[in-house]
Design an enzyme around this catalytic site. Structure first.
Site, mmCIF file in Angstrom:
data_model
loop_
_atom_site.group_PDB
_atom_site.id
_atom_site.type_symbol
_atom_site.label_atom_id
_atom_site.label_comp_id
_atom_site.label_asym_id
_atom_site.label_seq_id
_atom_site.Cartn_x
_atom_site.Cartn_y
_atom_site.Cartn_z
ATOM 1 N N LYS A 129 35.315 56.806 36.459
ATOM 2 C CA LYS A 129 33.586 55.496 36.060
ATOM 3 C C LYS A 129 32.691 56.278 35.773
ATOM 4 O O LYS A 129 31.874 56.936 35.127
ATOM 5 C CB LYS A 129 33.679 54.080 36.753
ATOM 6 N N GLN A 173 33.373 46.707 43.213
ATOM 7 C CA GLN A 173 35.085 47.589 42.499
ATOM 8 C C GLN A 173 36.422 46.084 43.481
ATOM 9 O O GLN A 173 35.490 46.898 45.260
ATOM 10 C CB GLN A 173 35.487 48.724 43.420
ATOM 11 N N ASP A 189 30.427 44.111 35.095
ATOM 12 C CA ASP A 189 31.851 44.256 34.696
ATOM 13 C C ASP A 189 32.036 42.119 34.488
ATOM 14 O O ASP A 189 33.020 41.917 33.507
ATOM 15 C CB ASP A 189 31.934 43.396 36.320
HETATM 16 N N1 GUN Z 1 39.365 46.168 39.881
HETATM 17 C C1 GUN Z 1 40.066 45.508 38.803
HETATM 18 N N2 GUN Z 1 39.535 45.913 38.064
HETATM 19 C C2 GUN Z 1 38.489 45.680 37.630
HETATM 20 C C3 GUN Z 1 37.232 45.987 37.824
HETATM 21 O O1 GUN Z 1 37.830 45.828 35.902
HETATM 22 N N3 GUN Z 1 36.078 45.993 37.956
HETATM 23 C C4 GUN Z 1 35.773 45.673 39.281
HETATM 24 N N4 GUN Z 1 34.783 45.856 39.914
HETATM 25 N N5 GUN Z 1 36.670 45.771 39.816
HETATM 26 C C5 GUN Z 1 38.298 45.968 39.070
#
Ligand code: GUN
Length: 290
Positions: free
Chosen positions: A52, A96, A119
């Site tokens: 990311k 995350q 998100d």
């Molecule tokens: N863990 C697995 N997928 C995601 C996601 O799309 N966003 C976040 N913040 N954590 C994750």
């Protein structure tokens, strides 16, 4: 059978975003800024967050990675989120998941300001999404919709089967596919760990989204000829022949299933790449105050 090339489509999305960011910069406007919070040293989370942050750089976004030990207490994390909410320089905040057990996922998600929740996990964004109002859509389902749209895959009147009911993927996906939109308009069945007759239900599907996190769960005898298969799985499976000691496996037995499909996503190079592109789209929207 045609491969749904997430690498290719995500690159097109990122190229488009880069142009938009370049224009913002030329106009003297603010550069979009994403903050990612990573707690602990979970290998998969490290990989996702690194990707990311790297993608932000490629597009021209600013990014900040904040790391905490997995012993961090909830109050410290919530205080940091409050600070970031109040900081006008920050457009998007993501924490995350998964989180260590002493921290409530619900409290953390609720603490992020809805307008910075790129998100799309905050109840306010989920509620708006359910009602078809403008909202940040969770990145994985959003990325899948972009892929369906890119390949002009007909959804109207189709039977979509979503396997997995997580808040991050399965549940929002099932809602989005049932909406009266170009990429929705399906009749949707949401299957999960207590579903009976999984095989029979899958055999009726025109579109299957496998998002349960069980490597190679979806077998060829569960898939109708000509189905569209979207594989959300990305599980690390021990493989001593690989340099890293593991291989990445999807939720679909790709070799056996692919010949039956009209379209299928590979792993890697399918949904994963689209998830990051979709997150970046949400971040630009947040920066533009949309
Ligand atoms: N863990 C697995 N997928 C995601 C996601 O799309 N966003 C976040 N913040 N954590 C994750």
């Amino acid at each position: 059978m045609q491969i749904l090339d997430g690498k290719l489509v995500s690159q097109a999305v990122k190229d488009d975003l880069k142009k938009k960011v370049d224009t913002l910069k030329q106009e003297g406007k603010k550069t979009p800024h994403l903050v990612a919070i990573l707690i602990g040293t979970n290998g998969a989370s490290e990989t996702y967050v690194a990707s990311k942050v790297k993608t932000c750089g490629e597009i021209g976004f600013e990014s900040t990675l904040i790391r905490y030990e997995d012993t961090i207490d909830e109050a410290t994390l919530l205080k940091k989120i409050e600070e970031l909410n109040a900081d006008a320089a920050i457009d998007g905040i993501l924490v995350q998941l998964p989180l260590p057990k002493q921290i409530s996922e619900e409290k953390v998600i609720n603490a992020i300001a809805a307008e910075k929740d790129v998100d799309g996990f905050h109840p306010s964004n989920i509620g708006k999404m359910v009602q078809g109002q403008p909202a940040y859509i969770p990145a994985t389902p959003y990325g899948i919709l972009l892929l369906l749209e890119h390949y002009n895959i007909e959804t109207k009147g189709k039977h979509a089967v979503v396997i997995g009911r997580s808040n991050i993927v399965g549940r929002p996906m099932s809602i989005l596919l049932s909406q009266n939109t170009a990429t929705g308009n399906c009749t949707v069945t949401l299957c999960h760990s207590h579903t009976k007759n999984m095989k029979e239900i899958c055999l009726q599907a025109d579109i299957i989204v496998a998002a349960l996190g069980k490597p190679e769960f979806l077998k060829a005898d569960m898939v109708k000829e000509g189905a569209v298969v979207i594989d959300v799985g990305i599980t690390r499976v021990e493989d001593k022949t690989k340099k890293k000691g593991y291989a990445i496996k999807g939720d679909v037995d790709f070799e056996a299933v692919a010949p039956k499909c009209s379209y299928i996503t590979p792993v890697p190079g399918g949904v994963g790449a689209m998830t990051i592109a979709a997150l970046m789209k949400n971040t630009l929207l947040a920066a533009e105050g949309k």
